[in-house]
Write a protein that holds these residues in place. Structure first.
Motif, mmCIF file in Angstrom:
data_model
loop_
_atom_site.group_PDB
_atom_site.id
_atom_site.type_symbol
_atom_site.label_atom_id
_atom_site.label_comp_id
_atom_site.label_asym_id
_atom_site.label_seq_id
_atom_site.Cartn_x
_atom_site.Cartn_y
_atom_site.Cartn_z
ATOM 1 N N PHE A 147 7.737 10.440 8.200
ATOM 2 C CA PHE A 147 7.542 9.521 8.293
ATOM 3 C C PHE A 147 6.532 7.863 7.327
ATOM 4 N N ALA A 148 7.001 7.124 7.633
ATOM 5 C CA ALA A 148 5.957 6.144 7.589
ATOM 6 C C ALA A 148 6.157 4.214 7.859
ATOM 7 N N PHE A 149 5.163 4.618 7.713
ATOM 8 C CA PHE A 149 5.109 2.328 8.275
ATOM 9 C C PHE A 149 4.244 1.334 7.526
ATOM 10 N N GLY A 150 3.787 0.542 7.522
ATOM 11 C CA GLY A 150 3.271 -0.050 6.481
ATOM 12 C C GLY A 150 2.551 -1.633 7.702
ATOM 13 N N MET A 151 1.822 -1.960 7.625
ATOM 14 C CA MET A 151 1.464 -3.089 9.034
ATOM 15 C C MET A 151 0.626 -4.061 8.050
ATOM 16 N N PHE A 180 16.172 -2.073 6.842
ATOM 17 C CA PHE A 180 16.168 -1.196 5.380
ATOM 18 C C PHE A 180 15.003 -1.356 4.615
ATOM 19 N N PHE A 181 14.539 -0.207 4.106
ATOM 20 C CA PHE A 181 13.443 -0.123 3.358
ATOM 21 C C PHE A 181 14.205 0.439 2.164
ATOM 22 N N PRO A 182 13.687 0.669 0.753
ATOM 23 C CA PRO A 182 14.117 1.787 -0.442
ATOM 24 C C PRO A 182 13.565 3.150 -0.195
ATOM 25 N N PHE A 183 12.436 2.750 0.067
ATOM 26 C CA PHE A 183 11.893 4.249 0.645
ATOM 27 C C PHE A 183 11.819 4.930 1.581
ATOM 28 N N THR A 184 12.545 4.288 2.556
ATOM 29 C CA THR A 184 12.667 5.449 3.901
ATOM 30 C C THR A 184 14.230 4.634 4.349
ATOM 31 N N GLU A 185 15.050 5.673 5.558
ATOM 32 C CA GLU A 185 16.158 6.393 5.642
ATOM 33 C C GLU A 185 16.650 6.818 6.678
ATOM 34 N N TYR A 231 -1.007 -8.135 -2.965
ATOM 35 C CA TYR A 231 -1.421 -9.000 -4.109
ATOM 36 C C TYR A 231 0.294 -9.484 -4.128
ATOM 37 N N ARG A 232 0.356 -11.190 -3.603
ATOM 38 C CA ARG A 232 1.637 -11.525 -3.855
ATOM 39 C C ARG A 232 1.595 -12.819 -4.188
ATOM 40 N N PRO A 233 2.781 -13.159 -5.285
ATOM 41 C CA PRO A 233 2.350 -14.673 -5.771
ATOM 42 C C PRO A 233 3.143 -15.893 -4.506
ATOM 43 N N ALA A 239 9.081 0.774 9.255
ATOM 44 C CA ALA A 239 8.770 1.967 9.315
ATOM 45 C C ALA A 239 9.654 3.097 9.118
ATOM 46 N N GLY A 240 10.270 3.987 8.689
ATOM 47 C CA GLY A 240 11.197 4.646 8.897
ATOM 48 C C GLY A 240 11.096 5.917 8.363
ATOM 49 N N MET A 241 11.698 6.811 8.427
ATOM 50 C CA MET A 241 12.080 8.563 7.617
ATOM 51 C C MET A 241 11.893 8.633 6.275
ATOM 52 N N HIS A 244 -4.021 -7.522 3.536
ATOM 53 C CA HIS A 244 -4.916 -5.785 4.023
ATOM 54 C C HIS A 244 -3.570 -5.868 4.290
ATOM 55 N N GLN A 245 -2.924 -4.169 3.941
ATOM 56 C CA GLN A 245 -2.106 -3.448 4.478
ATOM 57 C C GLN A 245 -3.037 -2.516 5.432
ATOM 58 N N VAL A 246 -2.253 -1.604 6.458
ATOM 59 C CA VAL A 246 -2.078 0.576 6.687
ATOM 60 C C VAL A 246 -1.482 0.612 5.974
ATOM 61 N N GLU A 247 -0.930 1.942 5.325
ATOM 62 C CA GLU A 247 0.683 2.292 5.467
ATOM 63 C C GLU A 247 -0.311 3.658 6.037
ATOM 64 N N GLY A 248 1.595 4.243 6.699
ATOM 65 C CA GLY A 248 0.844 5.529 6.997
ATOM 66 C C GLY A 248 2.187 6.493 6.494
ATOM 67 N N THR A 259 0.759 -1.328 -0.016
ATOM 68 C CA THR A 259 -0.465 0.054 -0.163
ATOM 69 C C THR A 259 0.759 1.131 0.181
ATOM 70 N N SER A 260 2.195 1.442 0.156
ATOM 71 C CA SER A 260 3.233 2.133 0.176
ATOM 72 C C SER A 260 3.072 3.804 -0.941
ATOM 73 N N THR A 261 2.128 2.658 -2.568
ATOM 74 C CA THR A 261 1.925 3.612 -3.582
ATOM 75 C C THR A 261 1.021 4.591 -3.690
HETATM 76 N N1 DAH Z 1 5.653 -1.938 2.314
HETATM 77 C C1 DAH Z 1 6.118 -2.272 3.077
HETATM 78 C C2 DAH Z 1 5.983 -3.687 2.564
HETATM 79 O O1 DAH Z 1 5.284 -3.899 1.930
HETATM 80 C C3 DAH Z 1 5.855 -1.974 4.881
HETATM 81 C C4 DAH Z 1 6.569 -0.704 4.890
HETATM 82 C C5 DAH Z 1 7.775 -0.613 5.228
HETATM 83 C C6 DAH Z 1 5.729 -0.047 4.469
HETATM 84 C C7 DAH Z 1 8.491 0.414 5.419
HETATM 85 C C8 DAH Z 1 6.657 1.650 5.082
HETATM 86 C C9 DAH Z 1 7.579 1.628 5.436
HETATM 87 O O2 DAH Z 1 5.845 2.608 4.500
HETATM 88 O O3 DAH Z 1 8.523 2.778 5.777
HETATM 89 O O4 DAH Z 1 7.355 -4.650 3.367
#
Ligand code: DAH
Length: 338
Positions: free
Chosen positions: A305-309, A248-253, A194-196, A284-286, A208-212, A170-172
């Protein structure tokens, strides 16, 4: 014969008009339908008739019986209420419990999403949604995921054609919201991904995910920690502990993986937490400056900051559910427990 039946019916019709009480109605009933009553007398005549007439006569008698019953019941119903039929009252005992209508309720995953929305609404977050059929750009490029990243292969992502796919996260929605809106931004984005993956007790090809996402001037890692702590304590309970592990996530540091103390064994160690006392619940991350560049935000001025659960994951942890497939089978024995 026909004539006699007609006469009996007319006789009853006249007599029934005269009755004023239930008792009289009962007497009338005995006179016509009782063991020695009119209909019974007719019945006794049956064997005396020629065989070929018996069936028809029998049918006429049955019809007469029905008509007599109706005439009597209608009269009883029209009697004044003091004379109200005792028998009727017994038939409709209003003190008996009624039939419980089936009342539906929300699916446990919807309940979790609602709970998450409520906690974050209290912290000033809006709710945003994005499409499940998504462009590669939003799922990867704009999120700073390099073109050779393994998650881009069709082992990890369902492609529909070329650059169109089913979103795998849901980071999209972070990108879609920031493209449309200037800071400050404060959103959560629930939805399906969705993931195969091969389906088993912990994996599903859809979940399901919730992005923040929170972006503003002067946002720090401490804000992230404070918000997540608030969420975890409200959703899992005040005694649950939180810990952050560098990741590590490419979209947060910098990035972190967030664990909670295992709610099943209270941190003592069990099979759910692999005897570590902790379970991972989100990433999560900045927000990485490259993500800000993609949406033309000034990365010098703003931080965020962002997070995904995973919604299934936290629901399973909260309720001690050991198989993700239970959520999708529509089995009321499971669903009605929540
Ligand atoms: N999109 C990541 C996943 O599907 C979860 C996630 C990690 C979302 C870090 C974030 C983030 O926004 O900052 O595994």
């Amino acid at each position: 014969m026909q004539k006699k039946i007609e006469e009996a019916k007319r006789g009853l019709e006249n007599e029934v008009k005269a009755i004023t009480s239930l008792k009289e109605a009962e007497l009338l009933k005995t006179k016509y339908l009782g063991r020695k009553g009119v209909v019974s007398d007719f019945m006794k005549m049956l064997p005396t008739l020629p065989i070929e007439q018996r069936a028809a006569f029998g049918q006429q008698l049955n019809a007469l019986k029905g008509e007599i019953t109706i005439i009597l019941e209608e009269r009883i119903a029209s009697l004044p209420s003091e004379a109200a039929p005792k028998g009727k009252q017994e038939l409709f005992d209003i003190t008996l419990p009624g039939t419980q209508p089936f009342i539906g309720k929300k699916h446990p995953l919807t309940q979790t999403i609602d709970d998450i929305k409520e906690v974050f609404a209290g912290l000033g977050f809006d709710v945003a949604y994005g499409p499940e059929v998504e462009l590669e750009y939003y799922n990867f490029d704009a999120l700073n995921i390099p073109s050779d990243h393994p998650s881009r292969t069709d082992f990890d992502t369902f492609y529909i054609k070329n650059d169109v796919l089913l979103r795998s996260q849901t980071s999209t929605v972070q990108i879609r919201v920031m493209e449309k809106q200037k800071p400050p931004v404060r959103i959560i984005a629930p939805g399906r991904v969705y993931r195969p993956d091969t389906v088993d007790a912990r994996h599903s090809f859809m979940f399901h995910q919730v992005e923040g996402l929170l972006v503003d001037e002067g946002v720090s890692f401490a804000d992230l920690k404070g918000v997540l702590n608030q969420f975890i304590k409200t959703y899992f309970g005040q005694n649950v502990q939180m810990r952050l592990r560098p990741s590590f996530f490419p979209f947060t540091e910098p990035s972190a993986e967030v664990d909670i103390s295992c709610s099943l064994c209270s941190g003592k160690g069990c099979c759910v937490c692999s005897y570590s006392g902790w379970v991972e619940i989100l990433g999560a991350g900045m927000v990485d400056p490259n993500v800000f560049h993609a949406v033309h935000y000034d990365a010098e001025k703003y931080t965020g900051f962002a997070f995904g659960m995973g919604v299934e994951r936290i629901t399973m942890l909260k309720h001690g559910i050991n198989d993700i497939r239970l959520f999708y089978e529509n089995d009321m024995r499971f669903l009605s427990q929540f």
